[in-house]
Design an enzyme around this catalytic site. Structure first.
Site, short mmCIF file in Angstrom:
data_model
loop_
_atom_site.label_atom_id
_atom_site.label_comp_id
_atom_site.label_asym_id
_atom_site.label_seq_id
_atom_site.Cartn_x
_atom_site.Cartn_y
_atom_site.Cartn_z
N GLU B 60 0.82 -1.21 0.00
CA GLU B 60 0.00 0.00 0.00
C GLU B 60 0.86 1.26 0.00
OE1 GLU B 60 -0.60 -2.67 1.88
OE2 GLU B 60 -2.45 -3.36 0.91
N HIS B 129 -11.77 -6.51 7.61
CA HIS B 129 -12.47 -6.22 6.36
C HIS B 129 -13.76 -5.45 6.67
CE1 HIS B 129 -10.02 -9.81 5.54
NE2 HIS B 129 -9.95 -9.39 4.29
#
Lengths: 362, 325
Positions: B60, B129
């Protein structure tokens, strides 16, 4: 005419000049940039002690690595510096006054007094804004190189960082992306042996920093960073590889941070006088001066004049920058966004109102 | 107009942006050949090729760091972070670099990157998540934060984000990626930032909700109607910049406010909204400001139905506000 044509160079014969050799006529200019950088370091360490600037991070010991690199790249190339690359900015044309304005954070400072000294940004020189977090510019340099690839611009980006940054997240990510996308990026690591107080040997077990490039699938080379010609050659070769489409190169320029990490640091706490003395004998300025004297490019009087000129330039720039007004108070609110949000406008209106004390949002 | 799900609207927005401007490109994990794990980028790799739909290595900070470099060079990158929960390796790039680049360079280096990330719970995603951590980004000067709750807003806010000149964190409520459909204008449809949407008009209590909390808040308003309570539902659509005028106007009308978000309560955006109302609409308030939020626990997997606000709990808070005065 016919006789002239008969002595025209045969295109099959390689040119006698080595394209990666720092041109002879660039040696003296290189020396001048290095001396100017040193003169700034010397003066600014004193200015900080006198309270005239808030902070300073000297680059002394790293001049050859920076000037050698800056001379080997082109104006269209993009520099992604850390906070110790002043000599790169100067060699690329940033004015001495603009440097002093930034160190003082005055109203002529191109960065508008928003950052500590040494965190320069010079858009005209493609010298990207430096920040304090370590290594973050590395992935950015790779991204800019990806953009240049997309636009088919024959340029390179240079990521500048030190030995400490090779432990950072962005070093790994940037090197990996550069390898995967074969970007035209030069990773110029100035291994100055110390990350504040941590010696190079404790930063990594790797034998060299350059060998890390192997794992990312591109070349890593070690050069003597006190030799301006060696650095020039390594960067020029890496640049040619990059614009030819052969991808990135990591260059480990081995140097030594002769000064403190910054004016907030006392290196006597962690390194010996003997070690510093050892490296002072390898001062890149002494080395190049010796070569210039030996080659007859300059004599002792000429050398003295170069130093006097540099010190005079620095003194004049300091005097000029100290005359510039401080930043306007409400400049605090500019450039947060392209257009201020209503919330920010409201804060500024409240700030501008003169009927209350200042200090923090009310 | 085309009837689309929210994730389809995101996809159409991306395609529209890429067709109209060759400088727009997208990068992220699994977004190319695979079309994104939620299919938000489906078909784009085929249409625009690998130089504009870039499958990146799994990093990321690499995605956001390189996007910043691209933006500095003049492109308009849209970075996808696969789940908001995975954005933290890039937090340094977002907070220290992207948000501050224009400011710290004195305006010499504007840096316009859009970062898209699915966020929020209700999909049995567990700790990693499901989180809703928009407040981290709202707290950082220099970032805009947009959160759509309808397909039309998803496309319209996304196209505004792409054409903005500032960094935008674009959070997509994955729980309603396919749960809601709606008419979406074709072509270059834009919804301005800083302009709240009045989802439902009412006079008794103002309910503020964004993203995946909008549908249960509307459902709560439906429940309240049966009790004779007319709730107004306001979706701010962008948290930065915030349409304070619409928020204050609503509370000045109703005199009561309930703030809803699925993020944890402590330092959530509801606290900011409540503070604004306390500072600027205090004398209009007839009841304490209510908050319906996630709990101050990590996001639980098995018990997510008890963690997340729903129509019943929102209606309960609204009822309490009405009954208080």
């Amino acid at each position: 005419m016919a006789s002239t044509a008969s002595v025209a160079p045969d295109p099959q014969v390689p040119p006698t000049t080595d394209p990666f050799d720092l041109p002879k006529d660039q040696l003296l200019p290189a020396y001048r940039w290095m001396v100017l950088s040193r003169a700034i370091d010397e003066r600014c360490l004193a200015l900080q002690r006198q309270g005239r600037i808030g902070f300073y991070a000297p680059l002394m010991g790293q001049e050859a690595a920076q000037v050698g690199c800056a001379l080997a790249v082109r104006p269209d190339d993009w520099m992604f510096p850390a906070y110790r690359e002043l000599a790169v900015a100067l060699t690329r044309g940033a004015s001495l006054t603009s440097v002093l304005d930034q160190l003082m954070g005055n109203s002529s400072d191109l960065t508008k007094g928003r950052q500590m000294p040494n965190h320069f940004a010079f858009a005209d020189q493609h010298y990207v804004s430096a920040s304090s977090p370590i290594g973050t510019q590395i992935t950015q340099a790779v991204g800019a190189a990806m953009a240049a690839q997309r636009r088919k611009d024959p340029i390179v980006t240079v990521a500048f960082f030190g030995d400490g940054a090779t432990s950072s997240n962005d070093f790994h990510a940037g090197m990996n992306f550069a390898g995967v996308f074969r970007t035209p990026t030069i990773f110029l690591c100035q291994n100055n042996q110390w990350a504040i107080s941590l010696p190079r040997a404790k930063q990594t077990r790797s034998k060299t920093l350059a060998e890390k490039a192997d794992a990312y699938g591109f070349p890593g080379v070690v050069v003597d960073g006190t030799d301006v010609r060696a650095v020039y050659r390594a960067v020029a070769e890496a640049r040619q590889r990059a614009v030819r489409g052969d991808g990135p190169t990591m260059i480990e320029a081995q140097v030594y941070r002769l000064g403190p990490h910054s004016t907030s640091d006392d290196p006597k706490r962690y390194r010996s006088d003997e070690e510093v003395a050892h490296w002072k004998e390898r001062d890149p300025l002494t080395r190049l001066r010796g070569e210039l004297l030996a080659a007859g490019a300059v004599d002792a009087a000429g050398d003295q004049k170069i130093w006097e000129d540099a010190r005079a330039q620095v003194a004049a720039a300091i005097a000029e920058s100290e005359r510039i007004a401080p930043m306007a108070p409400d400049s605090m609110f500019g450039d947060v966004f392209s257009v201020p949000t209503p919330q920010l406008e409201e804060e500024q209106r409240s700030f501008d109102a003169s009927d209350r004390p200042h200090g923090g949002a009310p | 107009m085309t009837e689309l799900t929210l994730v389809q609207a995101v996809n159409r927005g991306l395609a529209e942006a890429m067709r109209s401007d060759p400088d727009v490109l997208i990068l992220g994990e699994d977004i190319g050949v695979n079309g994104g794990v939620f299919r938000a980028t489906e078909g784009l790799f085929k249409e625009f090729g690998e130089s504009r739909v870039i499958d990146t290595p799994l990093s990321e900070t690499g995605i956001v760091g390189t996007a910043i470099g691209m933006a500095l060079y003049g492109l308009k990158p849209i970075a996808e972070i696969q789940f908001l929960d995975f954005i933290y390796p890039a937090f340094d790039q977002i907070v220290s670099e992207l948000a501050k680049m224009r400011y710290r360079s004195g305006g010499q280096f504007p840096c316009h990157v859009v970062i898209r990330a699915p966020y929020g719970g209700g999909i049995k995603g567990g700790l990693y998540h499901s989180q809703s951590t928009e407040a981290y980004f709202c707290h950082t000067a220099g970032l805009k934060v947009a959160i759509p709750s309808t397909p039309a807003d998803a496309k319209g806010l996304l196209l505004t984000a792409v054409h903005d000149e500032d960094p935008v964190i674009f959070l997509e409520p994955k729980r309603i990626y396919r749960a809601v459909t709606g008419e979406v204008p074709d072509g270059d449809h834009r919804v301005p930032f800083g302009s709240a949407r009045v989802v439902r008009e009412g006079s008794d209590v103002s309910l503020f909700a964004y993203g995946a909390m909008v549908p249960p808040t509307v459902e709560a308003a439906d429940l309240l109607v049966k009790e004779g309570i007319r709730a107004e539902v306001i979706d701010p659509r962008t948290l930065v910049p915030l349409d304070e005028a619409a928020i204050l106007a609503s509370v000045e009308k109703t005199g009561r406010a309930v703030v809803v978000h699925e993020a944890a309560r402590c330092c959530g955006f509801g606290g900011e909204l409540a503070a604004i109302l306390a500072e600027k609409a205090f004398y209009s308030l007839k009841a304490p400001i209510g908050r319906v939020t996630g709990y101050d626990t990590p996001f639980p997997y098995a018990l997510e139905h008890l963690y997340l606000p729903n129509a019943e709990t929102i209606a309960h808070a609204a009822r309490s506000a009405v009954q208080a005065s």
